[in-house]
Design a protein around this motif. Structure first.
Motif, short mmCIF file in Angstrom:
data_model
loop_
_atom_site.label_atom_id
_atom_site.label_comp_id
_atom_site.label_asym_id
_atom_site.label_seq_id
_atom_site.Cartn_x
_atom_site.Cartn_y
_atom_site.Cartn_z
N LYS A 96 0.69 -1.31 0.06
CA LYS A 96 0.12 0.06 -0.18
C LYS A 96 0.84 1.23 0.09
O LYS A 96 0.41 2.28 -0.31
N VAL A 97 2.11 1.20 0.70
CA VAL A 97 2.96 2.53 0.73
C VAL A 97 4.16 2.27 -0.19
O VAL A 97 4.72 1.43 0.16
N ASP A 110 -1.24 3.03 -2.99
CA ASP A 110 -2.40 3.75 -2.36
C ASP A 110 -1.99 5.27 -1.78
O ASP A 110 -2.28 6.20 -1.85
N TYR A 111 -0.61 5.02 -1.13
CA TYR A 111 0.16 6.11 -0.66
C TYR A 111 1.74 6.28 -1.38
O TYR A 111 2.20 5.23 -1.20
N THR A 112 1.93 7.22 -1.67
CA THR A 112 3.33 7.23 -2.21
C THR A 112 4.02 8.69 -1.57
O THR A 112 3.65 9.59 -1.57
N ILE A 113 5.01 8.05 -0.96
CA ILE A 113 5.90 9.12 -0.23
C ILE A 113 7.22 9.27 -0.82
O ILE A 113 7.95 8.23 -0.92
N LEU A 159 3.05 9.99 6.40
CA LEU A 159 2.18 8.99 6.09
C LEU A 159 0.90 9.61 6.85
O LEU A 159 -0.43 9.24 6.53
N MET A 162 -1.23 12.04 5.17
CA MET A 162 -2.01 11.38 4.05
C MET A 162 -3.16 10.39 4.63
O MET A 162 -3.91 10.34 3.88
N ARG A 163 -3.23 9.81 5.57
CA ARG A 163 -4.14 9.07 6.44
C ARG A 163 -5.16 9.76 7.24
O ARG A 163 -6.04 9.47 7.89
N ASN A 188 6.47 16.56 -0.33
CA ASN A 188 4.96 15.92 -0.57
C ASN A 188 3.65 16.77 -0.10
O ASN A 188 2.79 16.05 -0.06
#
Length: 278
Positions: A96-97, A110-113, A159, A162-163, A188
């Motif tokens: 996911k990350v 789902d999440y790109t850091i 993160l 982002m959440r 970001n």
């Protein structure tokens, strides 16, 4: 003045569990950043903290059950980007990350850091950061107030935003981590993160719904009381930076201050524990 670092490249046989043990021992000797490789890892220490006998008390280097070789080089801060480009590979956590540098290929997630870690700790490669990411994926962070203590690159703070967290403090005692965190927060497009340089003394009269502290056992033991005082009722404390066998001593201290152990995650003997404030 630019910081100068000393880099040790360790080649280990077998790689595990030698790598995790040696990283822990070097961390106690003021080595502050580690990059894992296929055959071992690279450890970095500021030149001002280095001395000729820095490895003399590292017990694992004298252990007969491991074959350990190493080389040493001096690295100027201005060369750090090229060092990371050579050694930092993108990772995916829990499918996911995605954690990658700007020069890496884009992969769906789902999440790109996006981080340029430089001398900061917390790329996601180390077990503790990986475990903390997994915990954050399981928590409801919508509209929460969060502290990322010992933030390193601020990957966990990023993160958290982002959440859904809406007020996040990211704190690190190291100036290079502070500067790097500011860069990564901007990179970001984060709007809810404030970055501070300092330690637990900055937490007076602060309150949070979630505290993330990925540091090391001794600092955590010293600061658990402060963390507890900063937690709202039923708030969550995530602790990492220590081994599974350290849980009893961590739990004994946490219990003193109204913290109840909920669960822990383990990866290569490193753990990340979840507490709730009662």
């Amino acid at each position: 003045m630019d910081k100068i670092y000393i880099g040790y490249t360790f080649v280990l046989n077998p790689v595990e569990p030698a790598r995790e043990i040696l990283i822990a021992q070097l961390g106690l000797a003021n080595f502050e950043s580690f990059v894992e490789t296929e055959t071992g890892f690279i450890a970095y220490i500021q030149e001002t903290d280095w001395h000729e006998a820095i490895l003399a008390d590292i017990q694992l280097l004298n252990a007969n059950e491991f074959d350990i070789k190493y080389t040493k080089e001096t690295i100027a801060q201005t060369n750090w980007n090229s060092e990371w480009e050579k050694n930092f590979s993108p990772i995916m956590v829990a499918d996911k990350v995605s954690i990658r540098a700007p020069f890496h290929e884009v992969v769906p997630a789902d999440y790109t850091i996006i981080i340029e870690p430089k001398m900061s700790f917390g790329t996601g490669h180390h077990e503790t950061t990986h475990l903390m990411v997994q915990h954050l994926l399981e928590l409801d962070l919508a509209n929460k107030k969060v502290l990322d203590m010992g933030c390193g690159t601020s990957v966990l703070a990023i993160l958290a935003e982002m959440r859904g967290a809406t007020a996040i403090d990211a704190i690190d005692i190291d100036n290079w981590c502070y500067v790097n965190s500011l860069e990564n927060v901007t990179r970001n497009n984060c709007k809810n993160i404030q970055v501070f340089e300092g330690d637990a003394a900055l937490l007076i009269n602060k309150k949070y719904d979630l505290i993330i502290a990925n540091i090391n056992r001794n600092i955590l033991l010293n600061d658990i009381k402060t963390y507890s005082n900063c937690l709202e009722k039923d708030a969550i404390l995530l602790l990492s930076g220590f081994y599974e066998e350290d849980i009893p001593v961590i739990d004994a201290e946490a219990t003193k201050y109204g913290l109840e152990l909920q669960e822990f995650k383990e990866r290569n003997n490193w753990v990340a524990v979840k507490y709730q404030k009662k």
